[in-house]
Design a protein around this motif. Structure first.
Motif, mmCIF file in Angstrom:
data_model
loop_
_atom_site.group_PDB
_atom_site.id
_atom_site.type_symbol
_atom_site.label_atom_id
_atom_site.label_comp_id
_atom_site.label_asym_id
_atom_site.label_seq_id
_atom_site.Cartn_x
_atom_site.Cartn_y
_atom_site.Cartn_z
ATOM 1 N N GLY A 408 50.652 37.552 67.786
ATOM 2 C CA GLY A 408 50.610 38.077 65.734
ATOM 3 C C GLY A 408 49.391 37.387 65.439
ATOM 4 N N ARG A 409 49.202 38.198 64.325
ATOM 5 C CA ARG A 409 48.143 37.764 63.554
ATOM 6 C C ARG A 409 48.173 38.553 61.810
ATOM 7 N N GLY A 410 48.094 37.816 60.998
ATOM 8 C CA GLY A 410 48.637 37.735 59.384
ATOM 9 C C GLY A 410 47.719 37.701 58.804
ATOM 10 N N ALA A 411 47.114 37.716 57.889
ATOM 11 C CA ALA A 411 45.555 37.530 57.566
ATOM 12 C C ALA A 411 46.205 38.390 55.702
ATOM 13 N N TYR A 412 45.131 38.140 54.490
ATOM 14 C CA TYR A 412 44.877 38.307 53.301
ATOM 15 C C TYR A 412 43.785 39.468 52.814
ATOM 16 N N TYR A 413 43.429 40.682 52.371
ATOM 17 C CA TYR A 413 42.400 40.787 52.404
ATOM 18 C C TYR A 413 42.175 40.670 50.572
ATOM 19 N N ALA A 414 41.183 39.832 50.288
ATOM 20 C CA ALA A 414 40.797 40.386 48.924
ATOM 21 C C ALA A 414 39.341 40.387 48.453
ATOM 22 N N GLU A 415 38.901 41.733 48.186
ATOM 23 C CA GLU A 415 37.392 42.044 47.774
ATOM 24 C C GLU A 415 37.838 42.629 46.947
ATOM 25 N N SER A 416 36.166 42.147 45.489
ATOM 26 C CA SER A 416 36.189 42.915 44.735
ATOM 27 C C SER A 416 34.202 43.425 45.069
ATOM 28 N N LEU A 417 34.445 44.765 44.662
ATOM 29 C CA LEU A 417 33.051 45.009 44.385
ATOM 30 C C LEU A 417 32.136 45.839 42.908
ATOM 31 N N GLN A 418 31.873 45.733 42.650
ATOM 32 C CA GLN A 418 30.256 45.923 41.057
ATOM 33 C C GLN A 418 29.658 46.054 41.460
ATOM 34 N N THR A 419 29.529 47.291 41.197
ATOM 35 C CA THR A 419 27.595 47.643 40.611
ATOM 36 C C THR A 419 26.970 47.943 39.683
ATOM 37 N N TRP A 420 25.791 47.902 39.666
ATOM 38 C CA TRP A 420 24.504 48.112 38.485
ATOM 39 C C TRP A 420 25.463 49.152 37.871
ATOM 40 N N HIS A 421 25.395 50.764 38.397
ATOM 41 C CA HIS A 421 26.312 52.036 37.463
ATOM 42 C C HIS A 421 27.576 52.169 37.390
ATOM 43 N N GLY A 422 28.171 51.130 37.386
ATOM 44 C CA GLY A 422 29.603 50.479 36.376
ATOM 45 C C GLY A 422 30.785 51.029 38.118
ATOM 46 N N TYR A 423 30.139 51.356 38.975
ATOM 47 C CA TYR A 423 31.681 51.464 40.199
ATOM 48 C C TYR A 423 31.826 50.320 40.206
ATOM 49 N N ASP A 424 33.349 49.950 40.222
ATOM 50 C CA ASP A 424 34.275 48.738 39.938
ATOM 51 C C ASP A 424 35.060 48.795 41.413
ATOM 52 N N THR A 425 35.330 48.489 41.878
ATOM 53 C CA THR A 425 36.740 48.663 43.095
ATOM 54 C C THR A 425 37.118 47.175 43.829
ATOM 55 N N THR A 426 38.380 47.096 43.934
ATOM 56 C CA THR A 426 39.217 46.016 44.351
ATOM 57 C C THR A 426 40.078 46.237 45.032
#
Length: 728
Positions: A408-426
């Motif tokens: 068994g495996r359990g995990a929580y992914y928390a990632e964020s990306l902000q780029t210089w040209h305004g691309y923002d994803t979480t």
């Protein structure tokens, strides 16, 4: 009287020492046995038997490839010698990691093609972490992926790093968001040996691993030794590592491992050999420690508790970059990352009668990292839990072996990306995986074995996934074997963690994932052949491997258009094909020469059509010669690695697809051992080859033409290093 002396001499010439080589009561076939200090050797037969002429003098010492120990014979034995090896061995059903042996060993007895590396092989080249340990083979690549933080990941048989998981002592290491840094953060001093399993692995090792698996064995807590190691490189890098092993009581043993260091000096003279104003290697501060308690009871069962933690801060960019505030004011382009990782694990094993056994493994970890490259930012945080329970049961006799498990495996992914040209994803997503496995090993004769395995896992988002696998071994001769393997593997990719090296550029990012990344599945097949011969008093070993994998919904990145990157799951299959061959010749205790060659075909469906995978050489070859004196005090190693041309996508400077030049790198190392000291002096990249334009647009790093992610060769030129190792 003369005829008696002649008869005695003639009889001595035909006198033989006969014996059997066993391991835990089981015969060892195809293993070399020889008299120490001579070229008199032979191979054991299928029953482990051997026959040798008398040594030049008594007492004499028998040696074998299967163990670092020797057997002392004070005089001619009156009966066949029975040599039963009982050196500490960590066993998996399809894997063996021996404590130590020849530098590189491929056993004909295991169902899967597994190449084991001893500590002697791991230290044959300048090496302070696992990502630098494979300089002497073309089997595993470890090239730099960027010109910022200098990340090195391992590619087994030319596959992507995610297709060859890294584990230690049967526990996963390169799992989750920590995967890109797993090899770079593993200190070489901590490793006793490792095993490279070629081709799809056992179902016990997990549901992924289309190319194979790399299994690391840490230093055994049962050895009461202490070592301090100091490492210095001409780039200004300094490291201090230590290992402390002993006993707290008659029952409990302990191991304490540390590794700390960094780069205290930042100058153009040390770190900017090409004069482009950018650091050729990353600078860092690093601290890493591990503590382990270990207990083995009278029945063979064991209890183990382990705690580990690390902290790492590294930076790169322009030579004038010192602090993050310089980026905001455009004074200097820079990149930095601060990472922390803590982990606790436990192991419990029970041994019952009639070969039955039960083992339980558990692991909990937390990974946290914050990275900035220019105005691009990436953050990752992941708590993760993993556990596995395995039961072993012989059916009838030892020719049938059944193993059942729950994982068994359990995990929580928390990632964020902000780029210089305004691309923002979480990305925020919990993940749970629960599955069961069964594996049946059939060994009707010592010359044939079949392993049939299957597992089924439930993923909290993608539902049920089945994994069937098959391994067949035919030992057609005492020193020759042919293996076939095949099966399915799957994984859920981590798009940000697997592509973040492209943050070291001004590319425009686009991620094509409306929700969860699609399940990447592969069907992998392979053949693995090996044969050994006695030639000129030494051993000639030949091996040839072929692996083919069909991947569906593979995670790909497209950088075919200058200044852009698109990350997506392929809508068409991806084909990986690799041919690998190796020739080794070894004179015991004296000389070892190896030549390895790899040819790979990896075609991706990208925007221009079906193209060869960018920044990947189609051909690679490595020559490695190691010379050792009979006293074992002096050792010299020479490694020449050759890398073929690589496809380079269009750039702002060159709008047409081009190919990099082929290049070779020469590494020399001299080792001297005296009493408890070991001293190593090495020269890396002695022919001083450097990639041209590792940083494109270096004169204007904040412009759209800047790119430090197209790295295809060494950035740093000629380097020297010194290692001091003291053991008591």
């Amino acid at each position: 009287m003369g005829w008696r002396v002649g008869l005695l001499v003639a009889w001595a010439g035909y006198a033989q020492v006969r014996g059997f080589l066993w391991e835990g009561g089981q015969p060892l076939s195809g293993q070399r046995v020889w008299w120490a200090g001579t070229t008199m050797g032979t191979l054991t037969d299928s029953a482990g038997g051997f026959s040798l002429g008398w040594p030049p003098q008594w007492p004499a010492w028998l040696r074998t490839d299967a163990s670092p120990d020797s057997l002392t014979l004070s005089g001619p034995p009156e009966a066949p010698v029975v040599w039963d090896l009982r050196s500490p061995v960590t066993r998996l059903p399809t894997q063996v990691i021996a404590e130590e042996g020849p530098a590189v060993k491929l056993s004909p007895r295991e169902p899967q093609a597994i190449q084991t590396w001893s500590r002697q092989a791991l230290t044959a080249a300048p090496c302070c972490n696992l990502s630098e340990a494979f300089e002497g083979t073309a089997l595993v690549d470890a090239s730099y992926s960027d010109g910022g933080l200098g990340l090195r990941q391992l590619r087994l048989l030319g596959f992507e790093p995610a297709h060859s998981p890294l584990s230690y002592e049967n526990k996963p290491l390169s799992m989750g968001l920590y995967r890109p840094w797993a090899a770079a953060f593993l200190p070489a001093l901590w490793v006793q040996s490792l095993a490279v399993a070629k081709g799809v692995g056992s179902v016990q090792s997990g549901y992924d691993g289309a190319a194979g698996q790399i299994q690391v064995q840490y230093l055994s807590p049962e050895e009461e030794t202490h070592t301090i190691e100091a490492f210095a490189r001409s780039t200004g890098e300094l490291l201090l590592a230590s290992r402390w092993q002993g006993r707290l009581s008659r029952a409990w043993a302990y191991t304490a491992l540390t590794n700390a260091g960094g780069t205290p000096w930042q100058t153009s003279f040390l770190q900017d050999h090409n004069g482009d104003g950018f650091l050729d290697v990353p600078l860092y501060q690093h601290a890493h420690a591990l503590g382990k308690l270990y207990r083995r009871d009278s029945t063979g069962g064991l209890t183990e508790v382990e705690v580990e933690g690390l902290w790492d801060y590294r930076w790169g960019g322009q030579v004038t970059f010192r602090r993050p505030a310089q980026i905001a004011t455009l004074q200097a382009w820079g990149t930095y990352q601060e990472a922390a990782w803590v982990q606790a694990s436990a192991r419990r094993g029970w041994v019952f009668s009639e070969g039955r056994g039960l083992s339980w493994l558990a692991q909990a970890r937390l990974w946290d990292s914050q990275l900035q490259a220019g105005f691009n930012r990436y953050g990752a945080r992941q708590p993760l839990l993993w556990s596995q329970l395995l039961y072993r049961q012989p059916l009838g006799d030892t020719r049938w072996l059944l193993q059942l498990g729950v994982e068994g495996r359990g995990a929580y992914y928390a990632e964020s990306l902000q780029t210089w040209h305004g691309y923002d994803t979480t990305w925020r997503r919990p993940e749970g995986i629960l599955g069961g496995l069964a594996e049946l090993t059939l060994t009707p004769t010592p010359l044939l074995s079949v392993v049939v395995g299957s597992r089924i896992d439930w993923h909290s988002y993608w539902g049920w996934q089945a994994v069937p696998r098959l391994h067949v071994r035919w030992q057609y001769a005492a020193a020759g074997a042919l293996r076939l393997s095949g099966g399915r593997a799957w994984r859920v990719p981590d798009p940000l963690a697997e592509t973040f090296p492209f943050l070291f550029s001004s590319r425009l990012w686009k991620m094509h994932f409306p929700g969860w990344p699609a399940v990447e599945e592969s069907w992998s097949y392979g053949f693995f052949w090996q044969q050994s011969f006695s030639v000129g008093g030494g051993m000639l070993r030949l091996s040839a491997d072929g692996v083919q994998a069909h991947l569906r919904r593979a995670l790909l990145w497209d950088i075919e258009r200058p200044g852009q990157i698109q990350v997506f799951s392929a809508d068409r299959p991806v084909l990986h094909q690799t041919l690998y061959g190796e020739v080794q010749y070894e004179l015991p205790d004296r000389l070892r020469i190896s030549f390895s060659y790899k040819h790979q075909e990896v075609w991706w469906p990208l925007s221009p059509g079906r193209v060869f995978r960018p920044l990947l050489p189609r051909d690679r070859a490595v020559f490695w010669a190691s010379w050792l004196t009979l006293s074992r005090r002096w050792q010299a190693d020479a490694i020449v690695s050759w890398t073929g041309p690589q496809r380079l996508p269009a750039t702002w400077e060159s709008p047409q697809v081009s190919y990099t030049p082929a290049y070779a790198i020469l590494t020399l190392q001299l080792t001297h051992r005296i009493d408890q000291w070991e001293i190593q002096l090495a020269g890396e990249n002695l022919n001083n080859f450097r990639q041209s334009l590792p940083v494109r647009g270096a004169e204007a790093p904040f412009a759209p033409t800047f790119d430090a992610a197209l790295v295809w060769g060494p950035i740093m030129g000629r380097m020297g290093s010194l290692t001091l190792r003291y053991t008591w």
